[in-house]
Design a protein around this motif. Structure first.
Motif, PDB file in Angstrom:
ATOM      1  N   HIS A   1       0.825  -1.202   0.000  1.00 44.16           N
ATOM      2  CA  HIS A   1       0.000   0.000   0.000  1.00 44.16           C
ATOM      3  C   HIS A   1       0.863   1.258   0.000  1.00 44.16           C
ATOM      4  CE1 HIS A   1      -3.296   2.679   1.877  1.00 44.16           C
ATOM      5  NE2 HIS A   1      -3.448   2.627   0.573  1.00 44.16           N
ATOM      6  N   ILE A   2       1.916   1.243   0.808  1.00 42.44           N
ATOM      7  CA  ILE A   2       2.833   2.385   0.842  1.00 42.44           C
ATOM      8  C   ILE A   2       3.406   2.617  -0.549  1.00 42.44           C
ATOM      9  CG2 ILE A   2       5.089   3.158   1.647  1.00 42.44           C
ATOM     10  CD1 ILE A   2       4.487   1.756   4.323  1.00 42.44           C
ATOM     11  N   LEU A   3       3.794   1.517  -1.198  1.00 39.76           N
ATOM     12  CA  LEU A   3       4.375   1.627  -2.526  1.00 39.76           C
ATOM     13  C   LEU A   3       3.392   2.257  -3.515  1.00 39.76           C
ATOM     14  CD1 LEU A   3       7.213   0.839  -2.880  1.00 39.76           C
ATOM     15  CD2 LEU A   3       6.522  -1.360  -3.831  1.00 39.76           C
ATOM     16  N   ALA A   4       2.152   1.842  -3.435  1.00 36.61           N
ATOM     17  CA  ALA A   4       1.137   2.367  -4.341  1.00 36.61           C
ATOM     18  C   ALA A   4       0.923   3.858  -4.103  1.00 36.61           C
ATOM     19  CB  ALA A   4      -0.173   1.599  -4.148  1.00 36.61           C
ATOM     20  N   VAL A   5       0.809   4.225  -2.834  1.00 31.99           N
ATOM     21  CA  VAL A   5       0.619   5.638  -2.494  1.00 31.99           C
ATOM     22  C   VAL A   5       1.830   6.450  -2.939  1.00 31.99           C
ATOM     23  CG1 VAL A   5       0.461   7.261  -0.592  1.00 31.99           C
ATOM     24  CG2 VAL A   5      -0.965   5.222  -0.598  1.00 31.99           C
ATOM     25  N   ALA A   6       3.017   5.896  -2.693  1.00 33.64           N
ATOM     26  CA  ALA A   6       4.250   6.601  -3.052  1.00 33.64           C
ATOM     27  C   ALA A   6       4.289   6.849  -4.555  1.00 33.64           C
ATOM     28  CB  ALA A   6       5.469   5.801  -2.615  1.00 33.64           C
ATOM     29  N   ARG A   7       3.888   5.860  -5.323  1.00 27.50           N
ATOM     30  CA  ARG A   7       3.892   6.011  -6.772  1.00 27.50           C
ATOM     31  C   ARG A   7       3.047   7.225  -7.177  1.00 27.50           C
ATOM     32  NH1 ARG A   7       5.417   1.482  -9.431  1.00 27.50           N
ATOM     33  NH2 ARG A   7       4.376   0.200  -7.856  1.00 27.50           N
ATOM     34  N   ASP A   8       1.875   7.324  -6.589  1.00 26.73           N
ATOM     35  CA  ASP A   8       0.994   8.457  -6.882  1.00 26.73           C
ATOM     36  C   ASP A   8       1.631   9.777  -6.477  1.00 26.73           C
ATOM     37  OD1 ASP A   8      -0.815   6.724  -7.847  1.00 26.73           O
ATOM     38  OD2 ASP A   8      -2.266   6.937  -6.218  1.00 26.73           O
ATOM     39  N   LEU A   9       2.062   9.835  -5.224  1.00 25.65           N
ATOM     40  CA  LEU A   9       2.534  11.096  -4.669  1.00 25.65           C
ATOM     41  C   LEU A   9       3.824  11.557  -5.327  1.00 25.65           C
ATOM     42  CD1 LEU A   9       0.703  12.326  -2.625  1.00 25.65           C
ATOM     43  CD2 LEU A   9       2.429  11.964  -0.882  1.00 25.65           C
ATOM     44  N   LEU A  10       4.698  10.612  -5.661  1.00 27.16           N
ATOM     45  CA  LEU A  10       5.947  11.002  -6.313  1.00 27.16           C
ATOM     46  C   LEU A  10       5.690  11.469  -7.743  1.00 27.16           C
ATOM     47  CD1 LEU A  10       8.831   8.683  -5.153  1.00 27.16           C
ATOM     48  CD2 LEU A  10       7.671  10.554  -4.014  1.00 27.16           C
ATOM     49  N   SER A  11       4.660  10.949  -8.358  1.00 28.77           N
ATOM     50  CA  SER A  11       4.327  11.407  -9.705  1.00 28.77           C
ATOM     51  C   SER A  11       3.890  12.862  -9.682  1.00 28.77           C
ATOM     52  CB  SER A  11       3.197  10.551 -10.291  1.00 28.77           C
ATOM     53  OG  SER A  11       3.607   9.206 -10.377  1.00 28.77           O
TER      54      SER A  11
ATOM     55  N   ASP B   1       4.463  15.189  -6.952  1.00 30.21           N
ATOM     56  CA  ASP B   1       5.346  16.144  -6.295  1.00 30.21           C
ATOM     57  C   ASP B   1       6.822  15.955  -6.596  1.00 30.21           C
ATOM     58  OD1 ASP B   1       2.921  16.718  -5.281  1.00 30.21           O
ATOM     59  OD2 ASP B   1       3.341  16.138  -3.220  1.00 30.21           O
ATOM     60  N   GLY B   2       7.163  14.897  -7.346  1.00 26.82           N
ATOM     61  CA  GLY B   2       8.572  14.665  -7.619  1.00 26.82           C
ATOM     62  C   GLY B   2       9.231  13.818  -6.547  1.00 26.82           C
ATOM     63  N   ALA B   3      10.486  13.475  -6.801  1.00 29.21           N
ATOM     64  CA  ALA B   3      11.193  12.513  -5.966  1.00 29.21           C
ATOM     65  C   ALA B   3      11.504  13.024  -4.571  1.00 29.21           C
ATOM     66  CB  ALA B   3      12.489  12.076  -6.653  1.00 29.21           C
ATOM     67  N   ASP B   4      11.318  14.306  -4.331  1.00 27.15           N
ATOM     68  CA  ASP B   4      11.592  14.812  -2.989  1.00 27.15           C
ATOM     69  C   ASP B   4      10.308  15.153  -2.240  1.00 27.15           C
ATOM     70  OD1 ASP B   4      11.001  16.838  -4.667  1.00 27.15           O
ATOM     71  OD2 ASP B   4      12.696  18.120  -4.152  1.00 27.15           O
ATOM     72  N   ALA B   5       9.254  14.458  -2.600  1.00 30.80           N
ATOM     73  CA  ALA B   5       7.999  14.620  -1.880  1.00 30.80           C
ATOM     74  C   ALA B   5       8.212  14.226  -0.414  1.00 30.80           C
ATOM     75  CB  ALA B   5       6.919  13.749  -2.503  1.00 30.80           C
ATOM     76  N   SER B   6       7.376  14.765   0.456  1.00 26.17           N
ATOM     77  CA  SER B   6       7.519  14.504   1.884  1.00 26.17           C
ATOM     78  C   SER B   6       7.190  13.049   2.213  1.00 26.17           C
ATOM     79  CB  SER B   6       6.594  15.423   2.673  1.00 26.17           C
ATOM     80  OG  SER B   6       6.355  14.905   3.952  1.00 26.17           O
ATOM     81  N   LEU B   7       8.129  12.391   2.898  1.00 27.25           N
ATOM     82  CA  LEU B   7       7.889  11.003   3.301  1.00 27.25           C
ATOM     83  C   LEU B   7       6.776  10.937   4.330  1.00 27.25           C
ATOM     84  CD1 LEU B   7      11.540   9.650   3.510  1.00 27.25           C
ATOM     85  CD2 LEU B   7       9.932   9.559   1.615  1.00 27.25           C
ATOM     86  N   ARG B   8       6.675  11.971   5.145  1.00 28.29           N
ATOM     87  CA  ARG B   8       5.587  12.016   6.130  1.00 28.29           C
ATOM     88  C   ARG B   8       4.236  12.016   5.431  1.00 28.29           C
ATOM     89  NH1 ARG B   8       8.340  14.786   9.973  1.00 28.29           N
ATOM     90  NH2 ARG B   8       7.939  14.151  12.130  1.00 28.29           N
TER      91      ARG B   8
ATOM     92  N   VAL C   1      12.537   6.505 -18.818  1.00 28.98           N
ATOM     93  CA  VAL C   1      12.482   5.796 -17.545  1.00 28.98           C
ATOM     94  C   VAL C   1      13.164   6.591 -16.439  1.00 28.98           C
ATOM     95  CG1 VAL C   1      13.318   3.788 -16.276  1.00 28.98           C
ATOM     96  CG2 VAL C   1      12.263   3.495 -18.528  1.00 28.98           C
ATOM     97  N   THR C   2      14.372   7.067 -16.727  1.00 28.83           N
ATOM     98  CA  THR C   2      15.088   7.810 -15.684  1.00 28.83           C
ATOM     99  C   THR C   2      14.381   9.121 -15.364  1.00 28.83           C
ATOM    100  OG1 THR C   2      16.483   8.886 -17.325  1.00 28.83           O
ATOM    101  CG2 THR C   2      17.334   6.891 -16.304  1.00 28.83           C
ATOM    102  N   HIS C   3      13.346   9.393 -16.122  1.00 23.41           N
ATOM    103  CA  HIS C   3      12.610  10.637 -15.918  1.00 23.41           C
ATOM    104  C   HIS C   3      11.209  10.349 -15.390  1.00 23.41           C
ATOM    105  CE1 HIS C   3      10.760  14.508 -17.497  1.00 23.41           C
ATOM    106  NE2 HIS C   3      11.589  14.846 -16.547  1.00 23.41           N
ATOM    107  N   SER C   4      11.005   9.131 -14.892  1.00 19.14           N
ATOM    108  CA  SER C   4       9.687   8.736 -14.398  1.00 19.14           C
ATOM    109  C   SER C   4       9.179   9.688 -13.333  1.00 19.14           C
ATOM    110  CB  SER C   4       9.740   7.336 -13.790  1.00 19.14           C
ATOM    111  OG  SER C   4      10.532   6.467 -14.550  1.00 19.14           O
ATOM    112  N   TYR C   5      10.057  10.045 -12.416  1.00 22.50           N
ATOM    113  CA  TYR C   5       9.675  10.955 -11.352  1.00 22.50           C
ATOM    114  C   TYR C   5      10.625  12.143 -11.363  1.00 22.50           C
ATOM    115  CZ  TYR C   5       7.474   6.587  -9.924  1.00 22.50           C
ATOM    116  OH  TYR C   5       6.749   5.429  -9.906  1.00 22.50           O
TER     117      TYR C   5
END
Lengths: 192, 192
Positions: free
Chosen positions: A11-21, A23-30, A92-96
């Motif tokens: 679930h974390i992975l799924a949410v992370a995929r959304d959020l990183l798409s 906000d980018g790779a430096d989205a808040s982990l919190r 690919v290297t530009h996914s996020y």
DNA sequence: CGTTTAAACGGGGCATCGCTCCACTTAATG
DNA sequence: CATTAAGTGGAGCGATGCCCCGTTTAAACG
């Protein structure tokens, strides 16, 4: 791994995929943890660092890219094979947004979770490059590291909003330099 | 400006120069203030944002670069003029680790303190490029924005420790692409 | 089915960040 | 010397990544 742990992990992975798409790779982990409905501790046990999370997200894409290089190695036109793989690698290297910097840092940092992914990427590119060089289609004065650097630079470029409109054009220019004498290449100003 | 204010301003700038050289453009502003012996408030009034501080540090270097472009515009060999200016521009944009990203962002952000510096830089490069193009020495399908993007990408490259060993080589490759048919260019594999 | 136990949980806490606010200090002027 | 506006510095705010540890719970065993 316990069933509840697996569920949270996925679930974390799924949410992370959304959020990183978004906000980018430096989205808040919190934010990711909150949105996934888990505590900070849970996220950080599954993914001790941001890079570990990125690695989990990108792993399958990198594997696909390596496989793709294998396919393309059987293509007759070594130059076009290299070219289209380059294009895919950059996508690919530009996914996020913002993944490129940690990736570049990881290639010399063996402790990074992203390290092996990056090494694989360089390896796959090097193979296609060497084949094109053997056929005299690519500059002989380059190796896998140069190619990796070029991919990185182009991916970074495509990651900077003001430079996006130029990204494709510059890709073409650099492709000309790597694979000289291709059709559609340097427009005729050889008269100089 | 009051005398004590001027003293603080200058001192902060000097300390910042040192600390940014060590730690890069994202060094802690608090550290700078502490090391300069002033409060956070003082630093932030003189330099409201990190970019304002960077601008103050880079201003003179950018001006020098613009002036240098003016000199080089009088050089006979338009290609070599462009080339050596490019080299200098990359050195300058690489004065402090990590300055490139904010610079690129600033070129479309008119509210940024770095905006005008970046526009000046692009302008200066565009002039040299156009001259080289008029003499048929540079690719005709490029403009100042492309050049700015290339400078940025190369400066970024030289900013990533793992890629540093490749930076010069890739500069040469890309220079070949921008100024085709120069001596020392693409080694002979035209036989293909 | 009940007990046990180790794995998993979550959130409070820490140090740090950029930046704001405001009660106080001080340079400069008449 | 008195006045005053410019200048100061540090407490405070919200946010960050990551650690720690008391509590909960899945799942293996008798």
């Amino acid at each position: 791994m316990r069933s509840d742990a697996r569920k949270n992990y996925d679930h974390i992975l799924a949410v992370a995929r959304d959020l990183l798409s978004e906000d980018g790779a430096d989205a808040s982990l919190r934010d990711i943890a909150r949105k996934a409905g888990v505590g900070d501790g849970t996220l950080h046990r599954h993914f001790p660092t941001r890079e570990a999370l990125l690695e989990a997200l990108l792993r399958t894409r990198f594997d696909a890219l390596t496989a793709r290089a294998g396919e393309l190695a059987r293509c007759e036109k070594a130059d076009e094979a290299l070219l289209s793989w380059l294009r895919e690698a950059i996508v690919v290297t530009h996914s996020y947004k913002g993944v490129i910097a940690p990736m570049v840092a990881a290639i010399t940092d063996e402790t990074s979770a992203l390290h092996s992914s990056c090494v694989d990427l360089r390896q796959a590119g090097a193979g296609l490059l060497e084949r094109a060089q053997a056929k005299g289609l690519a500059r002989p004065d380059m190796d896998g590291n140069d190619l990796f650097a070029l991919i990185s630079a182009l991916a970074w470029l495509a990651d900077q909003p003001p430079l996006v409109p130029r990204a494709d054009h510059l890709f073409a220019i650099i492709a000309d330099a790597v694979l000289p004498g291709r059709t559609g290449g340097t427009p005729g100003n050889e008269a100089a």
